[in-house]
Write an enzyme that holds these catalytic residues in place. Structure first.
Site, PDB file in Angstrom:
ATOM      1  N   SER A 252      39.526  35.397  38.326  1.00 23.35           N
ATOM      2  CA  SER A 252      38.278  35.411  37.565  1.00 23.35           C
ATOM      3  C   SER A 252      37.433  34.152  37.842  1.00 23.35           C
ATOM      4  O   SER A 252      37.051  33.911  38.977  1.00 23.35           O
ATOM      5  CB  SER A 252      38.617  35.562  36.080  1.00 23.35           C
ATOM      6  OG  SER A 252      37.475  35.819  35.337  1.00 23.35           O
TER       7      SER A 252
ATOM      8  N   HIS B 212      40.413  43.832  33.605  1.00 27.17           N
ATOM      9  CA  HIS B 212      40.427  42.394  33.919  1.00 27.17           C
ATOM     10  C   HIS B 212      41.730  41.674  33.541  1.00 27.17           C
ATOM     11  O   HIS B 212      42.228  40.851  34.296  1.00 27.17           O
ATOM     12  CB  HIS B 212      39.237  41.716  33.234  1.00 27.17           C
ATOM     13  CG  HIS B 212      38.792  40.461  33.911  1.00 27.17           C
ATOM     14  ND1 HIS B 212      38.278  40.456  35.197  1.00 27.17           N
ATOM     15  CD2 HIS B 212      38.786  39.169  33.522  1.00 27.17           C
ATOM     16  CE1 HIS B 212      37.965  39.225  35.543  1.00 27.17           C
ATOM     17  NE2 HIS B 212      38.273  38.420  34.539  1.00 27.17           N
TER      18      HIS B 212
ATOM     19  N   ASP C 176      37.863  47.292  35.727  1.00 36.57           N
ATOM     20  CA  ASP C 176      37.441  45.936  35.370  1.00 36.57           C
ATOM     21  C   ASP C 176      35.925  45.895  35.171  1.00 36.57           C
ATOM     22  O   ASP C 176      35.178  46.234  36.075  1.00 36.57           O
ATOM     23  CB  ASP C 176      37.857  44.990  36.515  1.00 36.57           C
ATOM     24  CG  ASP C 176      37.792  43.523  36.132  1.00 36.57           C
ATOM     25  OD1 ASP C 176      37.044  43.177  35.199  1.00 36.57           O
ATOM     26  OD2 ASP C 176      38.493  42.727  36.783  1.00 36.57           O
TER      27      ASP C 176
END
Ligand SMILES: *[C@@H]1O[C@H](CO)[C@@H](O)[C@H](O)[C@H]1NC(C)=O
Length: 391
Positions: free
Chosen positions: A170, A368, A339
């Site tokens: 991320s 995610h 996601d």
């Protein structure tokens, strides 16, 4: 249809108000700052050291180094792990040793380095400022890339005298892409794994993006002189609980899923445990920067307005990060269909801008958070990472 959009609007407004209240609560410092004793030492089979690295702009970052006492070999390949937004280095150790990437890598004989960005639980503050000072929160992922990442990676490189493999998740990928696109980091790292990579945020459908764009919440924060985001203060906690009582897992899942996509594989019985660590502090300037990316569909430096941009960047606009400069010959990109933060279309845009050469794995059912705490991430994702690193 009308009902749906009405409900959606109400949800957005509700989240907006709650987020504002949570954010108005002043950040408090957490007692928890020793990752080794919190998550590693009790398991004993691992060596775990805590180190401190000071960035060029004065933040004192915690870095942990973990290796298995059972694994053989004395010249171990170092791997550097970099977490995402609203969390810390604990990200890599929250499940059982056979389910958590940090432990899995140590078991496979790697010298595991865990980075922690500024203002997270495993940051030890600043040499001049405290969390009550505006300056303490005056940063976005641009500083995470150019200051934090560079200092921590340099420290690990100097200590081990070896190039590191880098695994980002991320915002840990976003900072790495920002650094690599400017020619930083490349001489210190070897292979790169980008999990749930975030560069563009044009297509993201999370409330953060929607709020930022529709309500210009980032500007509201700035106007209110609210500089940090924290759901772990007493008031912050209460509002999360009002929204979703602790016993109501379904509600909690909807709340989390609205930010991350529908996660398939989170162990609900571990919610209280995850809750003890997440979420961690970030700055509203970091969110403002993400909101700028969302509104403009670019992957660029922080936009300060024409005058300040001219002073800082020598041009009146915020320059794009040049992704064509990122070395991708030893890069593995892994992303998920569900996601909404690392949205499929945004990842496609990223791939179009990167030079050819990277490899890519697409996990159909993953959103995610599945990538870091999914109970089956070991077989769905980490096995491929181990394979890629050992080739
Ligand atoms: C879920 O968590 C519980 C409690 O930690 C654990 O006993 C169980 O094995 C976990 N389930 C899976 C599928 O990992």
């Amino acid at each position: 249809m009308v009902l749906r959009s009405l409900r959606r609007s109400l949800l957005i407004i509700g989240l907006g108000i709650i987020t504002l209240i949570v954010i108005r609560d002043i950040a408090q410092t957490h007692g928890l700052s020793d990752l080794c004793s919190a998550l590693v030492n009790p398991k004993r089979l691992y060596h775990c050291d805590e180190m401190k690295v000071i960035t060029e702009d004065g933040f004192v970052l915690g870095v942990q180094r973990i290796s298995s006492s059972a694994a053989q070999g004395d010249k171990r390949q170092p791997v550097f792990l970099m977490h995402g937004i609203l969390s810390g280095g604990d990200t890599w150790l929250l499940n059982s040793p056979d389910q958590s990437l940090g432990f899995i890598l140590a078991d496979a004989g790697y010298d595991v380095w865990i980075g922690n960005f500024r203002t997270t639980n495993f940051c030890h503050g600043h040499i001049l400022y405290t969390s009550k000072d505006k300056e303490y929160w005056d940063w976005s992922f641009q500083e995470l890339a150019e200051k934090d990442l560079i200092s921590m990676v340099e420290y690990a490189y100097k200590t081990t005298n070896m190039r590191l493999h880098y695994i980002g998740y991320s915002q840990g990928t976003q900072a790495a892409l920002a650094a690599l696109s400017q020619g930083m980091l490349a001489e210190r790292i070897d292979k790169v794994v980008m999990m749930a990579p975030v560069a563009y945020l044009k297509h993201t459908a999370t409330p953060i993006g929607i709020l930022a764009a529709r309500l210009q919440l980032d500007r509201v924060f700035n106007g209110l002189r609210v500089f940090s985001l924290n759901t772990k203060t007493t008031a912050g906690r209460q509002y999360v609980d009002i929204l979703c009582p602790a016993w109501n897992d379904r509600c909690f899942n909807i709340w989390v899923n609205s930010f991350t996509g529908v996660n398939c594989c989170i162990n609900a019985s571990r919610r209280a445990f995850y809750d003890a660590f997440e979420t961690q502090d970030t700055s509203t300037k970091n969110l403002r920067h993400l909101a700028q990316l969302y509104r403009r569909g670019t992957f660029a430096k922080f936009d300060y307005g024409a005058d300040e941009n001219m002073r800082r960047y020598g041009v009146s606009f915020a320059p794009d990060y040049d992704l064509s400069k990122v070395p991708t010959g030893k890069m593995l990109i892994i992303h998920g269909e569900k996601d909404v933060l690392a949205d499929v279309d945004d990842v496609s845009m990223l791939k179009e801008q990167l030079p050819q050469g990277y490899r890519s794995i697409f996990i159909q059912e993953y959103a995610h958070i599945d990538f870091i705490i999914g109970y089956n991430a070991n077989t769905k994702v980490y096995r491929d990472i181990l394979h890629f690193l050992s080739e």
